[in-house]
Design a protein around this motif. Structure first.
Motif, PDB file in Angstrom:
ATOM      1  N   ALA A  66       1.006  -1.049   0.073  1.00 29.57           N
ATOM      2  CA  ALA A  66       0.117   0.026  -0.063  1.00 29.57           C
ATOM      3  C   ALA A  66       0.830   1.226  -0.103  1.00 29.57           C
ATOM      4  O   ALA A  66       0.626   2.286  -0.597  1.00 29.57           O
ATOM      5  CB  ALA A  66      -0.896   0.006   1.089  1.00 29.57           C
ATOM      6  N   SER A 165      -4.379   0.442   0.476  1.00 30.29           N
ATOM      7  CA  SER A 165      -4.715  -0.887   0.411  1.00 30.29           C
ATOM      8  C   SER A 165      -6.191  -1.184  -0.205  1.00 30.29           C
ATOM      9  O   SER A 165      -6.221  -2.200  -0.924  1.00 30.29           O
ATOM     10  CB  SER A 165      -4.855  -1.303   1.693  1.00 30.29           C
ATOM     11  N   TYR A 166      -7.293  -0.182  -0.260  1.00 26.99           N
ATOM     12  CA  TYR A 166      -8.327  -0.346  -1.016  1.00 26.99           C
ATOM     13  C   TYR A 166      -8.164  -0.282  -2.404  1.00 26.99           C
ATOM     14  O   TYR A 166      -8.846  -1.016  -2.951  1.00 26.99           O
ATOM     15  CB  TYR A 166      -9.445   0.534  -0.467  1.00 26.99           C
ATOM     16  N   LEU A 168      -5.674  -1.525  -3.936  1.00 28.64           N
ATOM     17  CA  LEU A 168      -5.026  -2.543  -4.470  1.00 28.64           C
ATOM     18  C   LEU A 168      -6.025  -3.725  -4.664  1.00 28.64           C
ATOM     19  O   LEU A 168      -5.830  -4.697  -5.391  1.00 28.64           O
ATOM     20  CB  LEU A 168      -3.929  -3.039  -3.285  1.00 28.64           C
ATOM     21  N   ARG A 169      -7.259  -3.694  -3.790  1.00 28.76           N
ATOM     22  CA  ARG A 169      -8.223  -4.534  -3.926  1.00 28.76           C
ATOM     23  C   ARG A 169      -9.049  -4.099  -5.215  1.00 28.76           C
ATOM     24  O   ARG A 169     -10.177  -4.991  -5.436  1.00 28.76           O
ATOM     25  CB  ARG A 169      -9.140  -4.799  -2.767  1.00 28.76           C
ATOM     26  N   ASN A 170      -8.951  -3.057  -5.747  1.00 32.20           N
ATOM     27  CA  ASN A 170      -9.843  -2.349  -6.590  1.00 32.20           C
ATOM     28  C   ASN A 170      -9.255  -1.850  -7.653  1.00 32.20           C
ATOM     29  O   ASN A 170      -9.020  -0.808  -8.053  1.00 32.20           O
ATOM     30  CB  ASN A 170     -10.885  -1.404  -6.071  1.00 32.20           C
ATOM     31  N   ALA A 171      -8.496  -2.894  -8.682  1.00 32.66           N
ATOM     32  CA  ALA A 171      -7.447  -2.488  -9.719  1.00 32.66           C
ATOM     33  C   ALA A 171      -7.864  -1.889 -10.810  1.00 32.66           C
ATOM     34  O   ALA A 171      -7.278  -1.221 -11.520  1.00 32.66           O
ATOM     35  CB  ALA A 171      -6.643  -3.601 -10.020  1.00 32.66           C
ATOM     36  N   LYS A 179      -9.575   4.129  -8.261  1.00 34.36           N
ATOM     37  CA  LYS A 179      -8.210   4.525  -8.593  1.00 34.36           C
ATOM     38  C   LYS A 179      -8.210   6.004  -9.664  1.00 34.36           C
ATOM     39  O   LYS A 179      -7.590   6.720  -9.286  1.00 34.36           O
ATOM     40  CB  LYS A 179      -7.582   3.268  -9.650  1.00 34.36           C
TER      41      LYS A 179
END
Length: 202
Positions: A66, A165-166, A168-171, A179
């Motif tokens: 992250a 970190s959020y 990274l889970r929603n690319a 993003k």
């Protein structure tokens, strides 16, 4: 610097004092107190939730996956890690990287409050729900308040953004995705800092 107990308190002295903190049970499982790092004269302060495993091992905030993404987000608008200050709501890693409890945040607040008093940022970027709800005093989720400025104590502005970190889970980088919104948000932050501080602070 400000005076505490008859002496001038600096970030270095504050970090030394925080290293021995045992105000909450997180001290029992931590490896390292992750105090914070960056430019103490920066007008821009980023505040996350708490250290993760890599941070607990190294003693540095936001250096895991992250943190690497946060560095990229900053670089996208010409900002560097070294040019801002980065800290967390709690200085010790919650077990399993869980969200820190309200009691843990309250126990650690004096350390962050002292950092804010010493750094004197113009804008505090809150990353994720935990710091956002603490600073804004509400229960709204990050999706409801991200990307907007809010007045805090002493004229400091608070600007919520998604936690890396959020992201990274929603690319997805599609228009309207977290993003994509973050890219717009960091541009807004850069523009605000340029307006508030057209020249570097002494």
């Amino acid at each position: 610097m400000f005076v505490s107990g008859g002496f001038e308190l600096t970030l270095d002295l504050l970090a030394q004092k925080a290293a021995d903190c045992r105000r909450c049970p997180l001290a029992d499982s931590r490896r390292t107190v992750v105090f914070g790092e960056g430019d103490p004269r920066s007008p821009l302060l980023f505040v996350g939730e708490g250290p993760g495993e890599v941070e607990d091992e190294t003693g540095r905030p936001f250096v895991g996956p992250a943190g690497q993404l946060l560095t990229q987000i900053l670089a996208s608008v010409g900002l560097s890690r070294e040019g801002v200050y980065i800290a967390n709501m709690v200085k010790c890693r919650p077990p399993g990287n869980r969200v820190p409890t309200r009691q843990e945040v309250e126990a650690c607040w004096d350390w962050l409050a002292a950092q804010i008093a010493l750094i004197r940022p113009r804008v505090i970027v809150t990353l994720g729900n935990t710091p956002t709800q603490w600073f804004l005093g509400g229960s709204e989720g990050i999706t409801q308040v991200r990307g907007t400025f809010h007045r805090w104590k002493g004229g400091i502005e608070v600007f919520p953004m998604y936690h890396p970190s959020y992201l990274l889970r929603n690319a997805s980088k599609a228009k309207g995705s977290p993003k994509y919104q973050t890219w717009l948000d960091i541009k807004t932050v850069k523009e605000r800092i340029s307006l508030l501080c057209p020249t570097p602070r002494a």
